[in-house]
Design a protein around this motif. Sequence first.
Motif, PDB file in Angstrom:
ATOM      1  N   ARG A 285      56.272  49.412  58.704  1.00  0.00           N
ATOM      2  CA  ARG A 285      57.100  48.571  58.866  1.00  0.00           C
ATOM      3  C   ARG A 285      56.347  47.098  59.562  1.00  0.00           C
ATOM      4  N   SER A 286      55.343  47.360  59.928  1.00  0.00           N
ATOM      5  CA  SER A 286      54.698  46.481  60.674  1.00  0.00           C
ATOM      6  C   SER A 286      53.114  46.444  60.510  1.00  0.00           C
ATOM      7  N   SER A 323      48.504  38.710  51.503  1.00  0.00           N
ATOM      8  CA  SER A 323      48.858  39.485  52.794  1.00  0.00           C
ATOM      9  C   SER A 323      48.441  38.592  53.993  1.00  0.00           C
ATOM     10  N   GLU A 332      57.773  32.678  52.433  1.00  0.00           N
ATOM     11  CA  GLU A 332      58.835  32.718  53.135  1.00  0.00           C
ATOM     12  C   GLU A 332      59.545  31.383  53.373  1.00  0.00           C
ATOM     13  N   LEU A 343      55.622  41.763  60.282  1.00  0.00           N
ATOM     14  CA  LEU A 343      56.677  42.414  59.438  1.00  0.00           C
ATOM     15  C   LEU A 343      56.567  41.820  58.182  1.00  0.00           C
ATOM     16  N   ALA A 344      56.411  40.613  57.826  1.00  0.00           N
ATOM     17  CA  ALA A 344      56.415  40.159  56.435  1.00  0.00           C
ATOM     18  C   ALA A 344      55.558  40.765  55.610  1.00  0.00           C
ATOM     19  N   ARG A 347      56.290  44.426  54.683  1.00  0.00           N
ATOM     20  CA  ARG A 347      57.357  44.317  53.732  1.00  0.00           C
ATOM     21  C   ARG A 347      56.697  43.916  52.204  1.00  0.00           C
ATOM     22  N   TYR A 348      55.721  43.021  52.371  1.00  0.00           N
ATOM     23  CA  TYR A 348      55.232  42.508  50.980  1.00  0.00           C
ATOM     24  C   TYR A 348      54.215  43.654  50.362  1.00  0.00           C
ATOM     25  N   ARG A 350      54.466  46.815  50.987  1.00  0.00           N
ATOM     26  CA  ARG A 350      55.334  47.946  50.739  1.00  0.00           C
ATOM     27  C   ARG A 350      56.220  47.762  49.525  1.00  0.00           C
ATOM     28  N   GLN A 351      56.548  46.650  49.093  1.00  0.00           N
ATOM     29  CA  GLN A 351      57.229  46.339  47.857  1.00  0.00           C
ATOM     30  C   GLN A 351      56.377  46.033  46.637  1.00  0.00           C
TER      31      GLN A 351
END
Lengths: 361, 168
Positions: A285-286, A323, A332, A343-344, A347-348, A350-351
């Motif tokens: 998550r981070s 990233s 963003e 965090l971003a 998320r990036y 992960r997706q």
Amino acid sequence: MNLDLALLPDGGVSWLDASGDHADIVLSTRIRLARNVEGFAFTGRARDGERLRVLSQVRDAAGEVASLAHSVLLRVDELPAADRLLLHERHLVSRELAGLDAQHPVRSGAAVFLGPDVGVMVNEEDHLRLQTLRSGFGLPGAFTAVRQLDQELGSRIPYAFHDEFGFLTACPTNVGTGMRASVLIHLPGLVLTKEMSKVLASLQQMGLTYRGLYGEGSDVVGNFFQISNQTTLGRSEEELLEQLVRVVKTVIEREEDARRLLLRDAGYIIEDKVWRAYGTLRYARSLTFEEAMNYLSGVRLAVGLKLISGLSVYTLNKLLIFSQLAHLGHAEGRALTESEANLARARYVRQTLANEAAAQE
Amino acid sequence: MLCDNCKDRDSVVKLVQIVEGSPKELHLCEKCAAERGVETTVAAPPPELAKLLQNLQQQPLLAGGPASPAARDAVRCTFCSATLGDFRSTGRLGCAHCYGAFEGSLRDLLRRVHGSARHTGTRYEPPRPDALQRAVTLGELRDRLKRAIDSEQFELAADIRDRIRVLE
């Protein structure tokens, strides 16, 4: 955010497409030629007016140069800091041209021509830095393209040239050919088998050098090494390139040997390591940039060893670039603090990995 | 300090090992450290140039040129007004003409950096003189004039001012 990346030829990231030779090990090939315009002080000593006149001479000439026919001119000196960082993260401009260090703010007249194949940085340390960046290991093709641009520009703009010393540059480490040819190469096998320092020492003995992901002054992260010629004087461009090609081929072979060795002698350890890296990227998550780079290095190794399937080298290349801080901010639509970026980033990553996995099912 | 192992190369890394409860220091060169599995070179290598620049002041500039280090540092390029001292402190030359102004010092430096001081690569012929003419503009001379005045090169400034008058 002023910069519309859609304006750049291929978004300026065609070099990420993993289409070149040995693209799983060699991320990219770059060649740059340093040139100065006769009659002006070098960039660092030039006055604002001189730099602007250099830029206008190049702009006039560029209009007639076939190699730059489809290029875009970006006035780097007129871009906000976030956009300058974005161009640097994309490997399109150097840190110096982007003026990213507090002690070296962006200079008036700093600009870049970005074409689909070749480009020119204007008012970097030298007036002109002709450059090409392409996917994989492709030095001869890169040189042909940049030499063509050099001949076209040099027949319209008088370069500073000295019979004995060759092309004159602000820093004497670039004088002569003005050429720096480099390959960005991923060497986790040699690092893990503790062979890397031997390889690096022998590079230096052969007049080659290495740097980190972003060239001069940058640290080595994610087992990416940029190998380039160290000397620019006393040998022809062809001789310098021939040697670099020979050495890089040997380094690739040694990396492949090291990977085979790892798999044979420590297969389950490596397998565990790379799957843990994948798991972290897939679910964290981070993520700090260094963490992401190191795990991506593990996953890249796994793809090379065919331990993980269904994940393309192109996706991994994109993850490396997109990233980064300015790219996350650009996506963003606002500047991010470091913890927001972590965090971003998670998320990036992960997706992207989830999408790639879904596409396989 | 020489490497404790091979006693041949300079040591670059200090290895502290705990042997029977007490620390033992070993100074190793890159090669011997690598053989023991110690990574010494994963950060970018320091530039050699800074060290070589420091030596510049010690070398004679040209036969019959200034003898003392301070006088050598004050040798000035007549085009951009940069001095050899400026070059030593920044590592960057001011303009193409600096290569002529500091030729003696540079030739030696280039040999040390590149192993040669003679270009053997692509030769270059500049475009025809009429195109070159455009480079020498009034604006450029005015920039040179300002630089000469800033660095108190009044004789040079007067010369440049005369050339501006002719062009005007």
